[in-house]
Design an enzyme around this catalytic site. Structure first.
Site, PDB file in Angstrom:
ATOM      1  N   ILE A 141      40.689  39.812 -32.374  1.00  0.00           N
ATOM      2  CA  ILE A 141      40.178  40.917 -33.133  1.00  0.00           C
ATOM      3  C   ILE A 141      38.807  41.100 -32.447  1.00  0.00           C
ATOM      4  O   ILE A 141      38.243  41.873 -32.830  1.00  0.00           O
ATOM      5  CB  ILE A 141      40.008  40.426 -34.794  1.00  0.00           C
ATOM      6  CG1 ILE A 141      38.855  39.168 -34.760  1.00  0.00           C
ATOM      7  CG2 ILE A 141      41.362  40.020 -35.358  1.00  0.00           C
ATOM      8  CD1 ILE A 141      38.593  38.856 -36.140  1.00  0.00           C
ATOM      9  N   ASP A 142      38.324  40.131 -31.631  1.00  0.00           N
ATOM     10  CA  ASP A 142      36.888  40.084 -31.062  1.00  0.00           C
ATOM     11  C   ASP A 142      36.708  41.480 -30.053  1.00  0.00           C
ATOM     12  O   ASP A 142      35.376  41.498 -29.616  1.00  0.00           O
ATOM     13  CB  ASP A 142      36.420  38.730 -30.546  1.00  0.00           C
ATOM     14  CG  ASP A 142      36.495  37.843 -31.434  1.00  0.00           C
ATOM     15  OD1 ASP A 142      36.669  37.869 -32.908  1.00  0.00           O
ATOM     16  OD2 ASP A 142      36.500  36.529 -31.133  1.00  0.00           O
TER      17      ASP A 142
HETATM   18  O1  F6P Z   1      38.666  34.800 -31.908  1.00  0.00           O
HETATM   19  C1  F6P Z   1      38.908  35.360 -33.445  1.00  0.00           C
HETATM   20  C2  F6P Z   1      38.010  34.639 -34.542  1.00  0.00           C
HETATM   21  O2  F6P Z   1      38.262  35.192 -35.707  1.00  0.00           O
HETATM   22  C3  F6P Z   1      36.347  34.845 -34.260  1.00  0.00           C
HETATM   23  O3  F6P Z   1      35.960  36.012 -34.798  1.00  0.00           O
HETATM   24  C4  F6P Z   1      36.097  33.552 -35.221  1.00  0.00           C
HETATM   25  O4  F6P Z   1      34.685  33.317 -34.707  1.00  0.00           O
HETATM   26  C5  F6P Z   1      37.240  32.731 -35.053  1.00  0.00           C
HETATM   27  O5  F6P Z   1      38.105  33.340 -34.522  1.00  0.00           O
HETATM   28  C6  F6P Z   1      37.404  32.018 -36.285  1.00  0.00           C
HETATM   29  O6  F6P Z   1      38.294  30.782 -35.859  1.00  0.00           O
HETATM   30  P1  F6P Z   1      39.018  29.955 -36.880  1.00  0.00           P
HETATM   31  O7  F6P Z   1      40.240  30.591 -37.659  1.00  0.00           O
HETATM   32  O8  F6P Z   1      39.498  28.740 -36.178  1.00  0.00           O
HETATM   33  O9  F6P Z   1      37.922  29.323 -37.972  1.00  0.00           O
END
Ligand code: F6P
Length: 365
Positions: A141-142
């Site tokens: 999504i980033d």
């Molecule tokens: O890389 C996608 C993402 O949703 C980032 O935007 C966010 O920092 C991270 O993953 C969160 O990861 P998790 O679901 O492991 O907390």
């Protein structure tokens, strides 16, 4: 005998993963290939009991609409750092890549398609180096991968964040409040910037532009003095104040190596309060809402194209590549090149930054 593909989805989930799976399964099965899904990324092949399922056309019918991934995902473990609990309760990271190779051979798998972000694609590259036939499909999504114009999931995240922002605007306006909405994106400001432009934020803070709380306080005061009476701020979770530090916490789950970003919205509130901003400031953290639910049409289409292209690369034996989108083509690049640098907002040259400034949005600098 039918040729066989194994699909894995790795890292955080993302709207569109199921659409990629469907694209692969439909196009491969139509040509007589067999497709399997590895449960919970490659861990399904690395655990003591192998967990893989055969995927057929019936199972993927209508799947493009569904969020998440039917074959599960994880950002823990993997072939090179598989966590194994010791008798004394401690954990040791084991390299199980050779075991994975052996199991793939035993199962008669001809090719692996790994759908994931930068971490997962680093694994794809390493697997290629030990002789596994891998194709990568970029997911996040980033939108922070430099080899592709867009990753699927990004437009859905922006849509969700924008809809949330629209709701925040009406309540901020009604109460004359300052609202800080924290969005995801890791080190990239794409979700924040797109949401801020789409939603019409007054301030947008992104990781690529360190923010000065004083400048934001001034912007807020100006709005109140001009009689606007409320102020809406979008802040990316990876934003840094002039101190250059990100806000987050160390991972707690075994095998997870990523810092958990989060809390910079609260930090900004604190900084503004200390600077004497007296208006009522509220913080909303969108978190995983941005990754959940059905993908928007754009992401369903891109993800389906990626799935079809991934199978074509397998058929052509073009292993060691990552599927990409470079308008107007769905193409591919070597995994090595794809991972060289992340795709971040360029404050000097990105037209979105220029647009934000021209419409009077503060970027906190
Ligand atoms: O890389 C996608 C993402 O949703 C980032 O935007 C966010 O920092 C991270 O993953 C969160 O990861 P998790 O679901 O492991 O907390």
């Amino acid at each position: 005998m039918a040729k066989k593909i194994l699909i894995a989805t790795g890292g955080g989930d993302c709207p569109g993963l199921n659409a990629v799976i469907r694209g692969i399964v439909k196009s491969a099965c139509a040509e007589g290939w067999q497709v399997f899904g590895c449960i919970e990324s490659f861990n399904g092949l690395l655990k003591d009991t192998v967990e893989i399922i055969e995927l057929n056309e019936k199972m993927v019918s209508g799947l493009h609409v569904k969020g998440g991934t039917i074959i599960k995902t994880t950002n823990k473990g993997g072939p090179f750092h598989f966590p194994v609990k010791q008798d004394d309760g401690s954990w040791v990271m084991e390299d199980r890549s050779e075991l994975m190779k052996k199991r793939l051979d035993n199962l008669g798998i001809d090719a692996v398609i790994n759908i994931g972000g930068d971490g997962s694609q680093a694994i794809s590259l390493a697997l290629g180096k030990i002789g596994i036939n891998v194709i990568g499909v970029p997911k996040t999504i980033d939108n922070d991968l430099s080899s592709t114009d867009f990753t699927f999931g990004f437009q859905t995240a922006v849509q969700i964040a924008t809809e949330c922002f629209d709701k925040i605007v009406t309540t901020a306006e009604s109460h004359n409040r300052v609202f800080i909405m924290e969005v995801m994106g890791r080190d990239a400001g794409w979700i924040a910037l797109h949401t801020a432009i789409a939603g019409g934020a007054d301030v947008c803070i992104i990781p690529e532009i360190p923010y000065d709380p004083q400048k934001i306080a001034e912007k807020i005061e100006k709005r109140y003095q001009n009689g606007m009476g409320f102020c809406n701020i979008v802040i990316a979770e990876g934003a840094k104040s002039l101190d250059g530090k990100v806000t987050g916490s160390a991972p707690t789950a075994v095998g997870d190596q990523h810092i958990k970003l989060g809390g910079v919205g609260d930090k900004l509130k604190q900084e503004l309060t200390e600077l004497g901003v007296e208006h009522d400031i509220r913080v909303t953290v969108l978190g995983h809402l941005q990754r959940g639910g059905t993908p928007v049409a754009y992401d369903r289409i891109l993800a389906t194209e990626f799935g079809v292209k991934a199978f074509e690369l397998v058929k052509e034996g073009k292993y060691g590549n990552l599927v990409t989108y470079r308008h107007p083509n769905i193409s591919y690049v070597p995994l090595e090149d794809a991972l060289k640098k992340p795709h971040l907002v360029n404050p000097e040259s990105d037209f979105l930054v220029h647009t934000a400034r021209k419409i009077g949005m503060s970027l906190g600098d």
